[in-house]
Design a protein around this motif. Structure first.
Motif, PDB file in Angstrom:
ATOM      1  N   PRO A   4       0.809  -1.228   0.000  1.00  0.00           N
ATOM      2  CA  PRO A   4       0.000   0.000   0.000  1.00  0.00           C
ATOM      3  C   PRO A   4       0.843   1.281   0.000  1.00  0.00           C
ATOM      4  CG  PRO A   4      -0.637  -1.436   1.838  1.00  0.00           C
ATOM      5  CD  PRO A   4       0.503  -2.090   1.122  1.00  0.00           C
ATOM      6  N   GLY A   5       1.878   1.363   0.843  1.00  0.00           N
ATOM      7  CA  GLY A   5       2.719   2.552   0.854  1.00  0.00           C
ATOM      8  C   GLY A   5       2.126   3.728   1.603  1.00  0.00           C
ATOM      9  N   PHE A   6       1.038   3.512   2.323  1.00  0.00           N
ATOM     10  CA  PHE A   6       0.412   4.583   3.104  1.00  0.00           C
ATOM     11  C   PHE A   6      -0.059   4.000   4.439  1.00  0.00           C
ATOM     12  CE2 PHE A   6      -2.714   2.839   0.116  1.00  0.00           C
ATOM     13  CZ  PHE A   6      -3.710   2.402   0.977  1.00  0.00           C
ATOM     14  N   VAL A   7      -0.317   4.894   5.384  1.00  0.00           N
ATOM     15  CA  VAL A   7      -0.780   4.491   6.711  1.00  0.00           C
ATOM     16  C   VAL A   7      -2.267   4.144   6.625  1.00  0.00           C
ATOM     17  CG1 VAL A   7      -1.161   5.294   9.087  1.00  0.00           C
ATOM     18  CG2 VAL A   7       0.920   5.962   7.847  1.00  0.00           C
ATOM     19  N   PHE A   8      -2.644   3.019   7.247  1.00  0.00           N
ATOM     20  CA  PHE A   8      -4.053   2.649   7.303  1.00  0.00           C
ATOM     21  C   PHE A   8      -4.370   2.079   8.678  1.00  0.00           C
ATOM     22  CE2 PHE A   8      -1.745  -0.912   5.505  1.00  0.00           C
ATOM     23  CZ  PHE A   8      -2.246  -2.017   6.179  1.00  0.00           C
ATOM     24  N   GLU A   9      -5.644   2.211   9.062  1.00  0.00           N
ATOM     25  CA  GLU A   9      -6.084   1.739  10.380  1.00  0.00           C
ATOM     26  C   GLU A   9      -6.663   0.337  10.334  1.00  0.00           C
ATOM     27  OE1 GLU A   9      -8.858   4.851  11.340  1.00  0.00           O
ATOM     28  OE2 GLU A   9      -7.324   5.984  12.424  1.00  0.00           O
ATOM     29  N   GLU A  10      -7.188  -0.044   9.182  1.00  0.00           N
ATOM     30  CA  GLU A  10      -7.857  -1.328   9.050  1.00  0.00           C
ATOM     31  C   GLU A  10      -7.761  -1.766   7.599  1.00  0.00           C
ATOM     32  OE1 GLU A  10     -12.420  -3.068   9.616  1.00  0.00           O
ATOM     33  OE2 GLU A  10     -12.036  -0.946   9.931  1.00  0.00           O
ATOM     34  N   SER A  11      -7.673  -3.077   7.394  1.00  0.00           N
ATOM     35  CA  SER A  11      -7.722  -3.608   6.040  1.00  0.00           C
ATOM     36  C   SER A  11      -8.612  -4.835   6.044  1.00  0.00           C
ATOM     37  CB  SER A  11      -6.321  -3.960   5.533  1.00  0.00           C
ATOM     38  OG  SER A  11      -5.776  -5.024   6.292  1.00  0.00           O
ATOM     39  N   SER A  12      -9.222  -5.089   4.894  1.00  0.00           N
ATOM     40  CA  SER A  12     -10.106  -6.234   4.755  1.00  0.00           C
ATOM     41  C   SER A  12     -10.143  -6.670   3.306  1.00  0.00           C
ATOM     42  CB  SER A  12     -11.522  -5.863   5.208  1.00  0.00           C
ATOM     43  OG  SER A  12     -12.433  -6.912   4.921  1.00  0.00           O
ATOM     44  N   ARG A  13     -10.273  -7.973   3.096  1.00  0.00           N
ATOM     45  CA  ARG A  13     -10.590  -8.429   1.749  1.00  0.00           C
ATOM     46  C   ARG A  13     -11.919  -7.808   1.385  1.00  0.00           C
ATOM     47  NH1 ARG A  13     -10.436 -14.691   1.791  1.00  0.00           N
ATOM     48  NH2 ARG A  13     -11.609 -14.374  -0.117  1.00  0.00           N
ATOM     49  N   ALA A  14     -12.075  -7.498   0.115  1.00  0.00           N
ATOM     50  CA  ALA A  14     -13.287  -6.809  -0.325  1.00  0.00           C
ATOM     51  C   ALA A  14     -13.631  -7.225  -1.750  1.00  0.00           C
ATOM     52  CB  ALA A  14     -13.079  -5.300  -0.249  1.00  0.00           C
ATOM     53  N   LEU A  15     -14.888  -7.048  -2.095  1.00  0.00           N
ATOM     54  CA  LEU A  15     -15.379  -7.401  -3.424  1.00  0.00           C
ATOM     55  C   LEU A  15     -15.970  -6.162  -4.085  1.00  0.00           C
ATOM     56  CD1 LEU A  15     -15.940  -9.741  -5.439  1.00  0.00           C
ATOM     57  CD2 LEU A  15     -18.218  -9.888  -4.413  1.00  0.00           C
ATOM     58  N   LEU A  16     -15.451  -5.845  -5.267  1.00  0.00           N
ATOM     59  CA  LEU A  16     -15.934  -4.735  -6.086  1.00  0.00           C
ATOM     60  C   LEU A  16     -16.726  -5.323  -7.238  1.00  0.00           C
ATOM     61  CD1 LEU A  16     -15.874  -1.726  -7.095  1.00  0.00           C
ATOM     62  CD2 LEU A  16     -13.756  -2.337  -8.282  1.00  0.00           C
ATOM     63  N   GLU A  17     -17.954  -4.901  -7.404  1.00  0.00           N
ATOM     64  CA  GLU A  17     -18.798  -5.332  -8.528  1.00  0.00           C
ATOM     65  C   GLU A  17     -18.697  -4.291  -9.641  1.00  0.00           C
ATOM     66  OE1 GLU A  17     -20.498  -8.123  -8.871  1.00  0.00           O
ATOM     67  OE2 GLU A  17     -20.501  -8.906  -6.831  1.00  0.00           O
ATOM     68  N   GLY A  18     -18.703  -4.757 -10.892  1.00  0.00           N
ATOM     69  CA  GLY A  18     -18.720  -3.843 -12.030  1.00  0.00           C
ATOM     70  C   GLY A  18     -17.376  -3.596 -12.666  1.00  0.00           C
ATOM     71  N   ALA A  19     -16.311  -4.176 -12.103  1.00  0.00           N
ATOM     72  CA  ALA A  19     -14.973  -4.047 -12.684  1.00  0.00           C
ATOM     73  C   ALA A  19     -14.182  -5.304 -12.338  1.00  0.00           C
ATOM     74  CB  ALA A  19     -14.253  -2.807 -12.158  1.00  0.00           C
TER      75      ALA A  19
END
Length: 190
Positions: A4-19
């Motif tokens: 990622p290269g940036f600070v994040f508080e939370e991450s999760s697998r995710a599903l994007l519809e339409g692409a």
């Protein structure tokens, strides 16, 4: 996703519809040059894509957007849009996520290339960030660590002479397991 290269508080697998994830963008800088372009991934129209969603601290939202635009969109190849993604963390939540969709009218857009053509391009291309083949191998290995099977990238990786190790699929070391010759056809000999 895997760097990622940036600070994040939370991450999760995710599903994007339409692409969907596709090697559909010529790379003239990071994984190739103008004379020998490489291929990088883009989110192309249609289908769905399983990946990662990151929650950035509100105070870093603007800085993170600027960083991603500089890193991922130096040639304005992608359109930054907010799209709903379903988090696959068991919560059932859907959140808006910043997504970079491939610009189909951009000169770097390749459209859907046959796997043989992708393999040929990936084998020969090297850019500022290194060999194009490393980009493909790292991406597939990290997807497998997440439990994601990519029906287009994994056959390409096999065509390139690599396979995903069992340890990698279980979250362990992701060193490429080579098939065939002990040299990398993407790198010139001698």
């Amino acid at each position: 996703m895997w760097r990622p290269g940036f600070v994040f508080e939370e991450s999760s697998r995710a599903l994007l519809e339409g692409a969907h994830r596709e090697l559909c963008c010529y790379s003239f800088i990071h994984r190739g040059t103008k004379s020998v372009p490489g291929l990088v991934l883009g989110l192309d129209k249609g289908g769905q894509c399983e990946g990662m969603a990151f929650r950035v601290p509100r105070r870093l939202d603007l800085d993170t957007r600027h960083y991603l635009k500089r890193r991922e969109n130096m040639n304005n190849v992608y359109t930054a849009v907010k799209r709903p993604v379903k988090l696959l963390d068991g919560s059932g939540r859907t959140v808006l996520a910043l997504s970079f969709l491939m610009g189909r009218h951009h000169r770097q857009y390749t459209g859907l290339l046959p796997l043989e053509t992708q393999a040929s391009i990936v084998r020969r291309s090297v850019g500022r960030a290194g060999p194009n083949i490393d980009y493909v191998v790292n991406t597939v290995q990290h997807l497998r660590r997440l439990g994601v099977h990519d029906a287009r990238l994994e056959p390409l990786m096999a065509m390139l002479g690599h396979s995903v190790t069992k340890d990698c699929m279980l979250g362990g070391e992701c060193a490429p397991a080579r098939k065939g010759p002990a040299f990398d056809v993407a790198r010139p000999l001698g």
